[in-house]
Design an enzyme around this catalytic site. Structure first.
Site, mmCIF file in Angstrom:
data_model
loop_
_atom_site.group_PDB
_atom_site.id
_atom_site.type_symbol
_atom_site.label_atom_id
_atom_site.label_comp_id
_atom_site.label_asym_id
_atom_site.label_seq_id
_atom_site.Cartn_x
_atom_site.Cartn_y
_atom_site.Cartn_z
ATOM 1 N N SER A 124 6.389 -11.308 12.643
ATOM 2 C CA SER A 124 6.712 -10.910 13.641
ATOM 3 C C SER A 124 6.221 -9.570 13.669
ATOM 4 O O SER A 124 5.848 -9.314 12.767
ATOM 5 C CB SER A 124 8.350 -10.451 12.452
ATOM 6 O OG SER A 124 8.481 -9.980 13.187
ATOM 7 N N TYR A 149 12.654 -7.436 4.928
ATOM 8 C CA TYR A 149 12.554 -8.787 5.458
ATOM 9 C C TYR A 149 11.428 -8.709 5.956
ATOM 10 O O TYR A 149 10.601 -9.919 5.724
ATOM 11 C CB TYR A 149 14.205 -9.194 6.535
ATOM 12 C CG TYR A 149 13.084 -9.785 8.026
ATOM 13 C CD1 TYR A 149 13.451 -10.864 7.526
ATOM 14 C CD2 TYR A 149 12.637 -8.516 8.998
ATOM 15 C CE1 TYR A 149 12.210 -11.453 8.360
ATOM 16 C CE2 TYR A 149 12.249 -10.027 10.269
ATOM 17 C CZ TYR A 149 12.040 -11.019 10.114
ATOM 18 O OH TYR A 149 11.488 -11.529 10.884
ATOM 19 N N LYS A 153 7.483 -10.712 5.648
ATOM 20 C CA LYS A 153 6.736 -10.928 6.277
ATOM 21 C C LYS A 153 5.099 -10.497 6.052
ATOM 22 O O LYS A 153 4.108 -11.418 6.197
ATOM 23 C CB LYS A 153 6.928 -10.497 7.458
ATOM 24 C CG LYS A 153 8.320 -11.546 8.243
ATOM 25 C CD LYS A 153 7.864 -12.992 8.747
ATOM 26 C CE LYS A 153 9.414 -13.241 8.459
ATOM 27 N NZ LYS A 153 9.038 -15.150 8.897
HETATM 28 N N1 UFG Z 1 21.008 -4.212 20.418
HETATM 29 C C1 UFG Z 1 22.563 -3.337 20.554
HETATM 30 N N2 UFG Z 1 23.677 -4.421 19.965
HETATM 31 C C2 UFG Z 1 23.954 -5.523 19.975
HETATM 32 C C3 UFG Z 1 23.024 -5.626 18.598
HETATM 33 C C4 UFG Z 1 21.272 -5.430 19.130
HETATM 34 O O1 UFG Z 1 22.821 -2.538 21.277
HETATM 35 O O2 UFG Z 1 25.078 -5.872 18.997
HETATM 36 C C5 UFG Z 1 20.346 -3.675 20.340
HETATM 37 C C6 UFG Z 1 19.280 -2.994 19.185
HETATM 38 O O3 UFG Z 1 19.905 -2.340 19.340
HETATM 39 C C7 UFG Z 1 17.903 -3.111 19.381
HETATM 40 C C8 UFG Z 1 18.121 -3.883 20.522
HETATM 41 O O4 UFG Z 1 19.373 -4.185 21.430
HETATM 42 O O5 UFG Z 1 17.511 -2.515 20.698
HETATM 43 C C9 UFG Z 1 17.513 -5.487 20.045
HETATM 44 O O6 UFG Z 1 18.172 -6.163 18.973
HETATM 45 P P1 UFG Z 1 17.588 -7.406 17.703
HETATM 46 O O7 UFG Z 1 18.746 -6.644 16.620
HETATM 47 O O8 UFG Z 1 17.899 -8.728 19.260
HETATM 48 O O9 UFG Z 1 16.426 -7.993 17.665
HETATM 49 P P2 UFG Z 1 15.365 -6.185 17.091
HETATM 50 O O10 UFG Z 1 14.254 -5.545 18.024
HETATM 51 O O11 UFG Z 1 16.017 -5.866 16.376
HETATM 52 O O12 UFG Z 1 15.359 -7.661 15.593
HETATM 53 C C10 UFG Z 1 13.639 -8.092 15.866
HETATM 54 C C11 UFG Z 1 13.762 -9.151 15.112
HETATM 55 C C12 UFG Z 1 13.805 -9.070 13.737
HETATM 56 C C13 UFG Z 1 12.713 -8.255 14.069
HETATM 57 C C14 UFG Z 1 12.704 -7.128 14.237
HETATM 58 C C15 UFG Z 1 11.624 -5.983 14.007
HETATM 59 O O13 UFG Z 1 15.482 -10.176 15.577
HETATM 60 O O14 UFG Z 1 13.835 -10.293 13.129
HETATM 61 O O15 UFG Z 1 12.953 -7.760 15.373
HETATM 62 O O16 UFG Z 1 9.777 -6.527 14.741
HETATM 63 F F1 UFG Z 1 12.527 -7.608 12.601
#
Ligand code: UFG
Length: 335
Positions: A124, A149, A153
């Site tokens: 990741s 998590y 990785k």
């Molecule tokens: N977000 C919202 N509202 C929500 C959900 C997410 O605004 O209800 C925003 C988050 O703040 C972030 C973006 O949408 O800015 C993406 O969020 P995700 O949770 O979809 O993805 P992340 O980038 O946080 O997480 C991903 C992967 C993880 C990994 C992480 C860091 O899901 O496995 O990237 O690389 F660890």
């Protein structure tokens, strides 16, 4: 060539199994169905006309894995099976370390017993940690994370690297994914987490389907052009094809390689929301709420290495991702 896909009933795993079967590989799926549904195997058969061998089994079950390797000649592994919720891992670190590390190491031990030497690992972008500037490049030195998590990785990447040092004829490809979204064109496979989704696109899809009232955007005051976080969203089918390219690479190489799978573009939460509205001709209710702990303002991939090493690059647009995500969500919600 026979490929064992752990977590092959999950979101990325199932899309990869479809691409493998379509490309003529024999596929064996091991999945404990802790975050997937058994009917995914039927759906894979509907799409491809082929049914992968399926074992409902935990990857920490060493004797179980031995049985799989005895019943099939396995030439390569794609290892997806893992716990993957960032927030939950902060609350349950031991469960995450035990599950994710144990399953990877058990797999390596059984591979060694059976002389299998090709390992494609589901890593990741989280391994670039909070301190590297973006775009992230594979040769960045600080490989760390901000959640248990993410550390699993980092640690499995380390274990595979040390394993290759000890066994130079082994090949490990560490695929560092950015943010996969979207669904298979058939509308039969997609991201359908149990309970309330943590990730952005499945949350958006449930709001669109009327199953959740509104989206809360986590933070509108980040130092980005529109104040919301930027990520590198890529279509899950592009990501699945990236695994095929990695496998082809592993077939005739030895050693360890970390490779980003992303588009190289940053897209903000608001941009994604508006792209979803436009692609599907609807309005999404949303509010801007407080920041979520642990979120980084912005990151995306340097996508050059995948192009050079595998001849792979993402081909789907953000619109494709939004349209296919809604197709799947619509079907799942019975609309
Ligand atoms: N977000 C919202 N509202 C929500 C959900 C997410 O605004 O209800 C925003 C988050 O703040 C972030 C973006 O949408 O800015 C993406 O969020 P995700 O949770 O979809 O993805 P992340 O980038 O946080 O997480 C991903 C992967 C993880 C990994 C992480 C860091 O899901 O496995 O990237 O690389 F660890």
């Amino acid at each position: 060539m026979n490929v064992l896909v752990t977590g092959g009933a999950g979101y990325i795993g199932s899309h990869t199994v479809v691409e493998l079967l379509n490309a003529g590989y024999g596929v064996v799926v091991v999945d404990d169905l802790s975050n997937a549904k058994a009917d995914v195997i039927d759906r894979i058969e509907t799409i491809t006309g082929k049914r992968p061998a399926f074992y409902e089994m935990d990857c920490k079950d060493k004797d179980g894995l031995r049985k799989v390797f005895s019943e099939h000649k396995i030439d390569a592994i794609i290892h997806f099976a893992a716990f993957k919720a960032v927030g939950e891992s902060v609350r349950k670190p031991l469960e995450y370390y035990r599950n994710n590390l144990d399953s990877a190491m058990t797999m390596l031990e059984v591979m060694e017993e059976f002389g299998c030497k090709k390992f494609v690992f589901s890593s990741s972008a989280t391994v670039y940690g909070p301190n590297n500037p973006h775009p992230y490049k594979e040769d960045m030195k600080a490989i760390e994370s901000s959640s248990p998590y993410g550390w699993t990785k980092v640690m499995i990447e380390r274990i595979l690297t040390d394993y290759v040092t000890a066994h130079p004829d082994f090949c490990a490809v560490l695929l560092r994914y950015f943010n996969p979204i979207g669904s298979h064109d058939s509308g039969l496979l997609g991201d359908d987490p149990n309970g309330i989704p943590n990730n952005l696109m499945p949350y958006i899809a449930r709001v669109a389907a009327g199953q959740l009232e509104k989206l809360t955007i986590f933070g509108g005051d980040y130092p980005t052009p529109d104040g919301t976080c930027q990520r590198d969203y890529l279509h899950v089918v592009d990501l699945a094809v990236g695994h095929l390219r990695a496998l082809e690479y592993a077939k005739d190489h030895e050693g360890v390689e970390a490779v980003n799978l992303g588009t190289g573009n940053g897209v903000s939460v608001l941009e994604l929301v508006h792209a979803f509205e436009k692609a599907n001709n609807m309005k999404l209710p949303y509010v801007i709420g407080p920041r979520r702990d642990g979120d980084l303002p912005a990151f995306w991939a340097d996508a050059e290495k995948a192009k050079k090493l595998f001849g792979w690059e993402a081909t789907h647009t953000v619109e494709d991702m939004c349209r296919s995500a809604w197709e799947f969500a619509k079907k799942s919600a019975g609309k």
